[in-house]
Design an enzyme around this catalytic site. Structure first.
Site, PDB file in Angstrom:
ATOM      1  N   GLY A 173     -22.035  22.629 -15.339  1.00  0.00           N
ATOM      2  CA  GLY A 173     -21.489  21.294 -15.621  1.00  0.00           C
ATOM      3  C   GLY A 173     -20.418  20.862 -14.629  1.00  0.00           C
ATOM      4  O   GLY A 173     -19.818  21.678 -13.930  1.00  0.00           O
ATOM      5  N   VAL A 175     -17.425  19.597 -15.113  1.00  0.00           N
ATOM      6  CA  VAL A 175     -16.047  20.004 -15.395  1.00  0.00           C
ATOM      7  C   VAL A 175     -15.973  21.479 -15.794  1.00  0.00           C
ATOM      8  O   VAL A 175     -15.007  21.927 -16.383  1.00  0.00           O
ATOM      9  CB  VAL A 175     -15.386  19.129 -16.491  1.00  0.00           C
ATOM     10  N   CYS A 176     -17.024  22.237 -15.456  1.00  0.00           N
ATOM     11  CA  CYS A 176     -17.034  23.664 -15.753  1.00  0.00           C
ATOM     12  C   CYS A 176     -16.759  24.424 -14.464  1.00  0.00           C
ATOM     13  O   CYS A 176     -17.380  24.150 -13.436  1.00  0.00           O
ATOM     14  CB  CYS A 176     -18.389  24.070 -16.314  1.00  0.00           C
ATOM     15  N   ILE A 177     -15.840  25.374 -14.517  1.00  0.00           N
ATOM     16  CA  ILE A 177     -15.527  26.150 -13.308  1.00  0.00           C
ATOM     17  C   ILE A 177     -15.812  27.633 -13.522  1.00  0.00           C
ATOM     18  O   ILE A 177     -15.319  28.486 -12.801  1.00  0.00           O
ATOM     19  CB  ILE A 177     -14.064  25.914 -12.858  1.00  0.00           C
ATOM     20  N   THR A 178     -16.663  27.936 -14.520  1.00  0.00           N
ATOM     21  CA  THR A 178     -17.031  29.327 -14.802  1.00  0.00           C
ATOM     22  C   THR A 178     -17.526  30.029 -13.542  1.00  0.00           C
ATOM     23  O   THR A 178     -17.158  31.161 -13.261  1.00  0.00           O
ATOM     24  CB  THR A 178     -18.131  29.367 -15.892  1.00  0.00           C
TER      25      THR A 178
END
Length: 327
Positions: A173, A175-178
């Site tokens: 996603g 806004v996902c920084i996994t």
């Protein structure tokens, strides 16, 4: 193990002969569980994407939704309200102890939601398997969506535990920084991961993350998704939760990830970030445009409904088809 990987921008679908006179003849309906929905899309169950009023609007108008889980106490009144109005009730749970008690409380009150989504970042875990079994024991009529996962093993294991659908996508996603924080995930190859998981699945798959255009929704369906979860494309609307700011005369709305400090209220195990998205106007208009684009896609696929999309040929073009031009 070597796997040929690709992502949304690497793929183009190949058109078939059109059999309709107008795209308005094309039917975008999808069935998930006991209900039919207008389109194979669901806004992400994130605080800046879904709220109660948007959920009510979607349910009333025949769209699928999943309410977020970040206001735990509001869930029982919400399910009661939706049932009273005879709209579908669809909520999220985590896997902590209080969530187990929450499921038991729903059963005690005779409140079986139509859909429950078990929503954690790494869904291939014993805690998710136990939660699936707990929901199936206490609320056997409820359709259970479990995730998120990124491998065929995970899909099979959650299905075998009783999940009615699995949600595929680890960190693709906006806004996902996994992927940056942990080195793990499906970011950059989400479409290939979806295909890999769908081949193993016996039950519906919800593609979650990495959708940047309406065409990506269609590509997800081609590679096995029944439903497509969308965050950033649904962010930034008039109806969206989140702050609005004006900069140089342009309005922006905030959009943050579910594991961001803005959602958690603390800097601990952060795997999400906040961005500002240019104000997009009304959600209704975006849904209409999405619907029309999906109808066009079906006409290009040479059919009358979504099934036609699943059969089209495709090419893998290893250069970005947009050449950096955002629509």
């Amino acid at each position: 193990m070597s796997l040929k990987v690709f992502d949304y921008e690497d793929v183009q679908l190949i058109p078939n002969k059109c059999i309709v006179n107008s795209r308005s003849e094309c039917d975008t309906t999808v069935i998930l569980g006991k209900h039919a929905f207008k389109m194979p899309i669901v806004p992400a169950n994130m605080q800046t994407i879904i709220n109660e009023s948007i959920a009510e609007f979607l349910a009333e108008n025949g769209y699928f939704y999943i309410m977020h889980r970040f206001d735990g106490a509001a869930r029982i009144p919400f399910v009661k309200k939706m049932k009273k109005r005879q709209w579908i009730s669809s909520i999220s749970v985590g896997v902590k102890k209080e969530e187990c008690l929450f499921v038991e409380e729903l059963a005690k009150q005779g409140l079986a939601p139509d859909y429950i989504t078990i929503d954690i970042a790494h869904g291939h875990s014993n805690s998710v398997i136990e939660m699936i079994q707990r929901i199936k024991t206490h609320l056997p009529e409820t359709f259970v969506i479990a995730g998120n996962v990124g491998t065929p093993e995970a899909v099979r294991e959650l299905e075998n535990a009783g999940a009615d659908a699995t949600k595929v996508g680890i960190g693709p996603g906006k806004v996902c920084i996994t992927k940056i924080k942990t080195g793990f995930g499906t970011g950059g190859w989400q479409l290939a991961a979806l295909r890999w998981c769908a081949k193993a699945a016996r039950k519906p798959i919800i593609a979650d993350g990495g959708i940047r255009t309406h065409g990506d929704i269609v590509k997800s369906i081609r590679f096995g998704a029944t439903m497509v979860m969308i965050g950033s494309l649904f962010a930034g609307h008039e109806e969206s939760s989140g702050e609005t700011k004006i900069e140089n005369g342009i309005a922006y709305k905030e959009y943050f990830g579910s594991a961001s400090e803005f959602q958690k209220g603390e800097k601990k195990n952060i795997e999400g970030k906040k961005i500002w998205i240019q104000h997009k106007g009304s959600l209704k208009d975006t849904l209409v445009e999405m619907h029309q684009d999906l109808q066009s896609s079906i006409s290009y696929a040479g059919g009358r409904d979504l099934e036609a999309i699943r059969k089209v040929d495709y090419v893998i073009v290893k250069n970005s088809i947009f050449n950096g031009d955002a629509i």
